[in-house]
Design an enzyme around this catalytic site. Structure first.
Site, PDB file in Angstrom:
ATOM      1  N   ARG A  31       0.823  -1.218   0.000  1.00 52.29           N
ATOM      2  CA  ARG A  31       0.000   0.000   0.000  1.00 52.29           C
ATOM      3  C   ARG A  31       0.855   1.265   0.000  1.00 52.29           C
ATOM      4  O   ARG A  31       0.473   2.257  -0.612  1.00 52.29           O
ATOM      5  CB  ARG A  31      -0.949  -0.016   1.189  1.00 52.29           C
ATOM      6  N   LYS A 202     -18.716 -15.729   0.804  1.00 56.69           N
ATOM      7  CA  LYS A 202     -20.174 -15.544   0.851  1.00 56.69           C
ATOM      8  C   LYS A 202     -20.810 -15.041  -0.432  1.00 56.69           C
ATOM      9  O   LYS A 202     -20.302 -14.122  -1.067  1.00 56.69           O
ATOM     10  CB  LYS A 202     -20.491 -14.528   1.942  1.00 56.69           C
ATOM     11  N   GLY A 358      -8.766  -8.090  -1.571  1.00 51.25           N
ATOM     12  CA  GLY A 358      -7.606  -8.464  -0.765  1.00 51.25           C
ATOM     13  C   GLY A 358      -7.153  -9.896  -0.938  1.00 51.25           C
ATOM     14  O   GLY A 358      -5.973 -10.154  -1.161  1.00 51.25           O
ATOM     15  N   GLY A 381     -13.404  -3.843  -1.031  1.00 52.77           N
ATOM     16  CA  GLY A 381     -14.778  -3.335  -1.011  1.00 52.77           C
ATOM     17  C   GLY A 381     -14.985  -2.200  -1.994  1.00 52.77           C
ATOM     18  O   GLY A 381     -16.019  -2.112  -2.661  1.00 52.77           O
TER      19      GLY A 381
HETATM   20  P1  AMP Z   1     -13.988 -13.097   0.688  1.00 56.43           P
HETATM   21  O1  AMP Z   1     -13.425 -12.183   1.724  1.00 56.43           O
HETATM   22  O2  AMP Z   1     -15.467 -13.194   0.683  1.00 56.43           O
HETATM   23  O3  AMP Z   1     -13.388 -12.879  -0.680  1.00 56.43           O
HETATM   24  O4  AMP Z   1     -13.558 -14.559   1.153  1.00 56.43           O
HETATM   25  C1  AMP Z   1     -12.233 -14.983   1.172  1.00 56.43           C
HETATM   26  C2  AMP Z   1     -12.164 -16.189   2.054  1.00 56.43           C
HETATM   27  O5  AMP Z   1     -12.996 -17.194   1.534  1.00 56.43           O
HETATM   28  C3  AMP Z   1     -10.777 -16.769   2.145  1.00 56.43           C
HETATM   29  O6  AMP Z   1     -10.308 -16.611   3.450  1.00 56.43           O
HETATM   30  C4  AMP Z   1     -10.982 -18.241   1.803  1.00 56.43           C
HETATM   31  O7  AMP Z   1     -10.302 -19.111   2.673  1.00 56.43           O
HETATM   32  C5  AMP Z   1     -12.478 -18.413   1.970  1.00 56.43           C
HETATM   33  N1  AMP Z   1     -12.984 -19.541   1.198  1.00 56.43           N
HETATM   34  C6  AMP Z   1     -12.845 -19.792  -0.105  1.00 56.43           C
HETATM   35  N2  AMP Z   1     -13.377 -20.974  -0.439  1.00 56.43           N
HETATM   36  C7  AMP Z   1     -13.857 -21.517   0.684  1.00 56.43           C
HETATM   37  C8  AMP Z   1     -14.525 -22.729   0.988  1.00 56.43           C
HETATM   38  N3  AMP Z   1     -14.758 -23.623   0.056  1.00 56.43           N
HETATM   39  N4  AMP Z   1     -14.890 -22.950   2.270  1.00 56.43           N
HETATM   40  C9  AMP Z   1     -14.617 -22.044   3.217  1.00 56.43           C
HETATM   41  N5  AMP Z   1     -14.006 -20.863   2.999  1.00 56.43           N
HETATM   42  C10 AMP Z   1     -13.631 -20.599   1.737  1.00 56.43           C
END
Ligand code: AMP
Length: 409
Positions: A31, A202, A358, A381
């Protein structure tokens, strides 16, 4: 960016929210490096540069007596690093507003930097407080916002402060300009086929993005934790995999909308599953819709890797946000690494590729392919909201014509 800054004091909002280890050493200075073009340009043009940023969430992690944990969240930890990175004299003010900041700002010489203490030490920062913003504005003649990572926040230092400078005396910085320019390459008439790869935990975080992407990409690849909600909604067995049951209906609606508009949504066909959420868990590969009870999908399988990689390599525009597995666990990182590889290969074949968010940035760096993609965004975000079509407060504040006279700017 405003560059006619000789002899002027320029207040720059940067995103110096860098990770620190237990001894307060910077563990990743990306950054800071990304802000250097703006800082160095201003210094070279004869400005005295006043930098402000937040670091962490000090208001959420107060000391037991309710006071700010200055030791943990001080931007003072960055001073030496900033000296080395810029080669300039770097002074520090222990509060971003007040007498000390004011005096140090006004005696600051051309070519020097004054780094202000964490803006979030003041509650007014995240409230977008007018009084705090007006005090910040008193420190300088010109305001530049180069903090893309926080451009989606309407905070005092990222948005409110802008209106206390005349429109001619405020602008976006070089990093912001390049973030916007690159996002627009994806948003406005992308080279086709255009593919978005979405992963992460999610669906709920990315619903709006998926809806919007359906309007302008040809293919959406969905992997990671968010894919299981789709698989379950289609009647598949997903065991203990991540799932947001409340979003199953919406997932089906999105699939229908995509189909109606001729957009392919591609889900994993197989998954590497685990008997617990751990790198050392027992693992095997099964079809995506046949995950047994007590097992959870933590990565995409070989067939999915092959399928996704082929689509990516045939694409001319690629947007990637979110890992397709738990890439933090070595045994479940292969899918995400393969997406990184395929994206780099497509880029070598002439595609424009943009990585945002990130975790996908961490994944591309982990794969050592950061320099083999077209653009790596600093905004998680902020990039999502920009792509969703929202006007980011940090950008809006610069572009608006609102001006409040108060600080001789
Ligand atoms: P996000 O911040 O929504 O982009 O989520 C990123 C996180 O999603 C990372 O820490 C990954 O470890 C997690 N992630 C990706 N695939 C899976 C999965 N199949 N089960 C649980 N966590 C996951």
């Amino acid at each position: 960016m405003i560059t006619d800054v000789g002899g002027k004091k320029v207040l720059v909002r940067v995103d110096f929210n860098v990770p620190l280890d237990s001894e307060f050493k910077i563990t990743d200075d990306t950054r800071i490096r990304k802000a250097l073009p703006t800082i160095k340009t201003l210094l070279d043009k004869g400005a005295a540069v006043i930098l402000m940023s937040h670091l962490g969430r000090p208001q959420k992690k107060l000391n037991d007596d309710g006071s700010i944990n200055v030791k943990k969240f001080s931007l003072g930890h960055l001073v030496e690093h900033l000296k080395g990175a810029t080669g300039a004299e770097v002074k520090f003010a222990n509060d971003c507003i007040g007498e000390e900041a004011f005096d140090k700002a006004h005696s600051l010489q051309a070519g020097e930097i004054l780094l202000l203490e964490n803006t979030r030490f003041h509650k007014g920062e995240s409230k977008g407080d007018d009084e705090m913003a007006a005090k910040l504005a008193k420190l300088a003649d010109i305001y530049i916002n180069d903090a893309f990572g926080t451009a989606h926040r309407a905070h005092a230092s990222t948005a409110t402060v802008a209106k206390y400078f005349k429109p001619a005396n405020r602008s976006l910085g070089l990093l912001m300009e390049s973030e916007i320019q690159n996002a627009k390459k994806v948003l406005n008439s992308p080279k086709r086929p255009a593919t978005a790869i979405l992963g992460g935990a999610k669906v709920s975080d990315k619903i709006q993005l998926i809806e919007r992407l359906i309007d302008f990409v040809n293919v959406i690849i969905i992997g990671g934790g968010m894919s299981y909600t789709f698989t379950k909604a289609q009647g598949g067995e997903i065991g203990d995999s991540l799932c947001e049951d409340d979003y199953q209906d919406l997932a089906l609606k999105l699939l229908k909308k995509a189909e109606d508009q001729g957009v392919d949504i591609i889900l994993p066909v197989d998954n590497v599953i685990a008997d617990s959420f751990s790198n050392e868990a027992e693992r095997k590969t099964v079809k995506s819709e046949e995950i047994p009870a007590n097992w959870m999908g933590l990565d995409i399988g070989e067939k999915s890797i092959e399928k996704f990689s082929k689509v990516i390599k045939d694409s001319k525009t690629i947007l990637w946000n979110g890992p397709v597995g738990v890439f933090e666990f070595e045994n479940f990182a292969k899918g995400t690494q393969s997406i990184a590889r395929a994206t780099a290969d497509a880029t070598a074949l002439g595609a424009f590729s943009m990585i945002g968010g990130g975790d996908s940035v961490a994944a591309i760096t982990q794969a050592g392919l950061e320099d083999e993609v077209s653009f790596v965004s600093t905004g998680g975000g902020a990039m999502l909201e920009f792509l969703e079509g929202k006007k980011l407060p940090g950008i809006k504040a610069i572009e608006s014509q609102e001006y409040v006279e108060s600080a001789d700017n």
